[in-house]
Design a protein around this motif. Structure first.
Motif, PDB file in Angstrom:
ATOM      1  N   THR A  13      58.000  48.299  48.685  1.00  9.75           N
ATOM      2  CA  THR A  13      58.818  47.995  49.867  1.00  9.75           C
ATOM      3  C   THR A  13      60.252  47.750  49.423  1.00  9.75           C
ATOM      4  O   THR A  13      60.649  48.183  48.346  1.00  9.75           O
ATOM      5  CB  THR A  13      58.250  46.748  50.566  1.00  9.75           C
ATOM      6  OG1 THR A  13      58.276  45.663  49.629  1.00  9.75           O
ATOM      7  CG2 THR A  13      56.823  46.997  51.017  1.00  9.75           C
ATOM      8  N   ASP A  14      61.028  46.999  50.234  1.00  6.07           N
ATOM      9  CA  ASP A  14      62.414  46.739  49.820  1.00  6.07           C
ATOM     10  C   ASP A  14      62.491  45.682  48.717  1.00  6.07           C
ATOM     11  O   ASP A  14      63.574  45.409  48.205  1.00  6.07           O
ATOM     12  CB  ASP A  14      63.274  46.338  51.024  1.00  6.07           C
ATOM     13  CG  ASP A  14      62.792  45.043  51.655  1.00  6.07           C
ATOM     14  OD1 ASP A  14      61.636  44.668  51.400  1.00  6.07           O
ATOM     15  OD2 ASP A  14      63.569  44.424  52.403  1.00  6.07           O
ATOM     16  N   TRP A 238      69.429  47.745  44.407  1.00  5.70           N
ATOM     17  CA  TRP A 238      69.178  48.960  45.189  1.00  5.70           C
ATOM     18  C   TRP A 238      69.986  50.111  44.587  1.00  5.70           C
ATOM     19  O   TRP A 238      69.933  51.234  45.042  1.00  5.70           O
ATOM     20  CB  TRP A 238      69.548  48.715  46.655  1.00  5.70           C
ATOM     21  CG  TRP A 238      68.923  49.683  47.601  1.00  5.70           C
ATOM     22  CD1 TRP A 238      69.541  50.733  48.217  1.00  5.70           C
ATOM     23  CD2 TRP A 238      67.555  49.720  48.060  1.00  5.70           C
ATOM     24  NE1 TRP A 238      68.646  51.405  49.020  1.00  5.70           N
ATOM     25  CE2 TRP A 238      67.423  50.810  48.946  1.00  5.70           C
ATOM     26  CE3 TRP A 238      66.436  48.929  47.803  1.00  5.70           C
ATOM     27  CZ2 TRP A 238      66.214  51.129  49.571  1.00  5.70           C
ATOM     28  CZ3 TRP A 238      65.248  49.247  48.438  1.00  5.70           C
ATOM     29  CH2 TRP A 238      65.143  50.341  49.297  1.00  5.70           C
ATOM     30  N   ARG A 328      68.423  53.731  44.857  1.00  4.42           N
ATOM     31  CA  ARG A 328      67.085  53.740  45.449  1.00  4.42           C
ATOM     32  C   ARG A 328      67.184  54.262  46.880  1.00  4.42           C
ATOM     33  O   ARG A 328      68.220  54.126  47.536  1.00  4.42           O
ATOM     34  CB  ARG A 328      66.547  52.302  45.434  1.00  4.42           C
ATOM     35  CG  ARG A 328      65.079  52.181  45.626  1.00  4.42           C
ATOM     36  CD  ARG A 328      64.620  50.782  45.239  1.00  4.42           C
ATOM     37  NE  ARG A 328      64.567  50.594  43.800  1.00  4.42           N
ATOM     38  CZ  ARG A 328      64.533  49.418  43.185  1.00  4.42           C
ATOM     39  NH1 ARG A 328      64.586  48.313  43.893  1.00  4.42           N
ATOM     40  NH2 ARG A 328      64.440  49.341  41.879  1.00  4.42           N
ATOM     41  N   ASN A 329      66.122  54.904  47.359  1.00  7.72           N
ATOM     42  CA  ASN A 329      66.110  55.320  48.761  1.00  7.72           C
ATOM     43  C   ASN A 329      64.829  54.849  49.415  1.00  7.72           C
ATOM     44  O   ASN A 329      63.910  54.375  48.766  1.00  7.72           O
ATOM     45  CB  ASN A 329      66.278  56.843  48.890  1.00  7.72           C
ATOM     46  CG  ASN A 329      65.114  57.597  48.306  1.00  7.72           C
ATOM     47  OD1 ASN A 329      64.230  57.005  47.708  1.00  7.72           O
ATOM     48  ND2 ASN A 329      65.099  58.892  48.462  1.00  7.72           N
ATOM     49  N   SER A 330      64.776  54.949  50.715  1.00  9.14           N
ATOM     50  CA  SER A 330      63.533  54.606  51.404  1.00  9.14           C
ATOM     51  C   SER A 330      63.086  55.816  52.210  1.00  9.14           C
ATOM     52  O   SER A 330      63.903  56.515  52.806  1.00  9.14           O
ATOM     53  CB  SER A 330      63.711  53.375  52.292  1.00  9.14           C
ATOM     54  OG  SER A 330      64.890  53.448  53.022  1.00  9.14           O
TER      55      SER A 330
END
Lengths: 359, 86
Positions: A13-14, A238, A328-330
């Protein structure tokens, strides 16, 4: 050659666990070494996104929580090994390391290799022992107070100047400007991570994070230093960039040497704004979630760990070059209900074998 | 002294020790490139005079401000001598 490698911590997750990037790194290492690898993901939650990601784990098993004890953990791993013998296991969460340390001899008898510090090293790097680090090993650390009783919060000013950092014993840290702030953080951290809560002198400066692997004899087998470029609201990286500072490298080498650390860790260092001094602010006894950066920087530390755990002779890697970035990406990931059902009802998920060319 | 500074032709500067990045003007790029190449700080005003046909006093003031900024950013050592306005 074929290897089965098990990795824990598949939350992505984040506030991600390191498991998925560790697996990606190992896959990269296997590909470069032309080694066939089978990855076993050990998850604590059916909804861990890493369970379902393509090209991450070949098999996933739900695991008992660390709080259930080492015996329960060993029983589960014995059952898994009857299906799929594991060559190397890399625990990726702080909270499970004590249990793995207790069963590592039994796991060795099963043919499962780990690369872990010993119990004394693990205890020494805990935030509650930081004063011991300073006194016994001479490692510069910010002054800290270990709190088990909130009544002592009112006396903090006798020892520390505000602001201070308030830290949970495993995770999470908050900046506190007043004793009232500390009290609020104390309650939040104690309820989430248990006691003690650690209050540390805040050092204004620039933080650097260094992922490294120690050989247990005082040597550093590989290290990658990074500065965070963007943060989540929880302060997690991130995005970041590798840096190369001989003073930082020497500080890390000295810390690992004094601890005689064995296995992966993340060393967090603060470079003070006022005098440029380096202070150790935390040692996490496992890889960080940004560890895939080590592959980008040409220092694949998870793969190095696999080789060391297997007892292979490897040369120490030089510090990573500066200037390699990660962002980082989501991604919204589509998951099959059948997979979710399998993991929910049987505690196992076995994915179809991938074509050899993709391995 | 400047081995931690990677300066590209378009003025993008990366400090390999800290991970910090900066965008320099063409003038700043010229001055820093001169320093990296070994020029002494008090020789920098002449670089500006040659390149931009400035008067010496203006050039020295510009260089002094530039060096102060570099020191504030800890990109050069604080003992780098300032230039004398002429």
């Amino acid at each position: 050659m074929s290897l089965t490698i098990a990795v824990t911590g598949l939350n992505a997750t984040d506030n991600p666990a390191p498991g998925v990037p560790v697996i990606r790194s190992i896959r990269a290492g296997c590909a470069a070494a032309n080694t066939d690898c089978h990855i076993v993901g050990l998850a604590y939650d059916v909804l861990d996104p890493g369970n379902y990601m393509a090209d991450v784990a070949d098999d996933v098993y739900l695991m008992p929580f660390p709080s259930q004890g080492a015996d329960v953990l060993l029983t589960r791993l014995e059952a898994i090994c009857t299906q799929r013998p594991i060559d190397v296991l890399i625990p990726c969460l702080d909270s499970e390391l004590s249990a793995y340390l207790r069963i590592q001899d039994a796991l060795r008898d099963l043919g499962v290799h780990l690369l872990l510090p010993d119990e004394a090293q693990l205890k020494l790097r805990s935030k509650a022992s930081f004063d011991v680090l300073a006194e016994r090993l001479g490692i510069p650390v910010p002054k800290s107070v270990v709190l088990t009783d909130p009544a002592k919060i009112d006396t903090l000013r006798e020892t520390l100047d505000f602001p201070v950092m308030v830290k949970g014993q495993f995770y999470d840290a908050y900046l506190a400007h007043t004793p009232l702030d500390v009290r609020m953080c104390f309650d939040r951290l104690a309820s989430k991570w248990g006691l003690p809560v650690i209050v540390q002198q805040f050092v204004p400066g620039t933080e650097f994070d260094v992922a490294c692997v120690g050989d247990g004899q005082g040597g550093v087998m590989g290290q990658v230093a990074m500065r965070k470029m963007q943060l989540t609201d929880k302060g997690k990286a991130w995005g970041g960039v590798t840096v190369c500072d001989p003073a930082l490298d020497a500080f890390v080498a000295d810390t690992v040497a004094r601890l005689k650390w064995r296995g992966p860790c993340e060393i967090e260092v603060m470079k003070a704004h006022d005098d440029g001094g380096l202070y150790l602010i935390e040692i996490n006894p496992r890889f960080p979630a940004w560890i895939y950066l080590s592959v980008g920087a040409g220092r694949n530390l998870p793969w190095l760990t696999v080789q060391l755990a297997l007892g292979h002779t490897v040369e120490p890697l030089p510090p990573a070059p500066a200037g390699v970035l990660f962002l980082r990406n989501s991604v919204d990931q589509i998951c099959l209900m059948d997979d979710f059902q399998s993991l929910t009802t049987t505690g196992e998920l076995h994915k179809p074998a991938r074509p050899e060319v993709l391995r | 002294m400047f081995d931690n500074l990677a300066l590209s032709d378009n003025g993008f500067l990366f400090d390999t020790r800290t991970g910090s990045t900066y965008s320099l003007s063409s003038t700043g790029t010229l001055l820093l490139r001169s320093l990296i190449a070994g020029a002494a700080p008090d020789g920098l005003p002449a670089v500006l005079v040659d390149e931009f046909e400035l008067d010496g006093r203006t050039a020295a003031q510009d260089v002094e401000q530039f060096l102060l900024r570099l020191r504030d950013l800890r990109l050069v050592a604080s003992d780098t001598p300032p230039t004398e306005a002429v």
